[in-house]
Design an enzyme around this catalytic site. Structure first.
Site, mmCIF file in Angstrom:
data_model
loop_
_atom_site.group_PDB
_atom_site.id
_atom_site.type_symbol
_atom_site.label_atom_id
_atom_site.label_comp_id
_atom_site.label_asym_id
_atom_site.label_seq_id
_atom_site.Cartn_x
_atom_site.Cartn_y
_atom_site.Cartn_z
ATOM 1 N N GLU A 21 0.831 -1.201 0.000
ATOM 2 C CA GLU A 21 0.000 0.000 0.000
ATOM 3 C C GLU A 21 0.866 1.252 0.000
ATOM 4 O OE1 GLU A 21 -3.432 -2.307 2.538
ATOM 5 O OE2 GLU A 21 -2.392 -0.641 3.471
ATOM 6 N N CYS A 110 -7.102 -0.105 4.587
ATOM 7 C CA CYS A 110 -6.785 -1.342 5.292
ATOM 8 C C CYS A 110 -7.030 -1.169 6.792
ATOM 9 C CB CYS A 110 -5.355 -1.756 4.959
ATOM 10 S SG CYS A 110 -4.967 -3.473 5.313
ATOM 11 N N HIS A 130 -10.163 -2.746 5.801
ATOM 12 C CA HIS A 130 -9.977 -4.175 5.623
ATOM 13 C C HIS A 130 -11.085 -4.877 6.425
ATOM 14 C CE1 HIS A 130 -8.223 -8.185 5.816
ATOM 15 N NE2 HIS A 130 -7.579 -7.822 4.720
#
Length: 193
Positions: A21, A110, A130
């Site tokens: 990421e 996330c 996430h």
């Protein structure tokens, strides 16, 4: 926020940050000629060890930044280790909240939205994360299952596989849709712009 020439982005990293990421965000933003500063939070030693053992070195230590006014966006990548560090750091939480309150773009994906919660981003704001941390967010926020969620000046996303879409959304908001498409096309990245 209207697109700005020469936008500046601050990407926060700490031990345990999600490396895919982080690197994808930095790369895509720099391809759009956005100035990116990578700031290490609570850095004990360099380089920083990411969630899968990849080593990254920040441009600066977060604590050494005198003013955050020059940044148009602050980005919190995922990684449970770094999310914990960001969530416990008073200066990071103050920056996240002031960025959001000022109307500047705040981005996270996330596990990073845990730091948004710790910073007191207002209840009922639409966001995603996430799936593994959904239970820590869905009682506070208007939790969405979309790959990228834009709610006013907050942009959130799900995880490593959605990072290109997240970064291209940032480019679209900071620069233009045309620039985002121009970056996505030669990289063969699918993105609905």
């Amino acid at each position: 926020m209207a697109p700005k020439s020469n936008p500046k982005a601050l990407v926060l990293i700490a031990e345990g940050v999600e490396e895919m990421e982080t690197v994808i965000i930095i790369d895509v933003l720099r391809r759009a000629n956005i100035e990116v500063v990578v700031a290490g939070v609570d850095v004990r030693s360099l380089p920083i060890v990411c969630s899968r053992g990849v080593l990254l070195s920040p441009d600066v230590r977060f604590e050494s930044i005198k003013s955050f006014d020059k940044f148009d966006v602050v980005i919190v990548p995922g990684g449970t280790g770094s999310a914990k560090i960001f969530s416990e750091n008073a200066a990071v939480k103050a920056l996240l909240r002031s960025t959001y309150d000022s109307g500047k773009i705040l981005g996270s994906l996330c596990a990073g939205p845990l730091a948004l919660k710790a910073a007191g981003i207002p209840r009922n704001t639409k966001l995603t994360s996430h799936p593994s941390i959904k239970g820590q967010l869905d009682s506070v926020y208007d939790y969405q299952e979309d790959r990228v969620v834009v709610c006013k000046n907050l942009i959130t996303s799900r995880g490593p596989g959605t990072t290109f879409e997240f970064a291209l959304t940032l480019v679209e908001k900071l620069v233009s849709k045309e620039v985002a498409v121009g970056i996505a096309t030669p990289m063969f990245v699918k993105h609905k712009l």
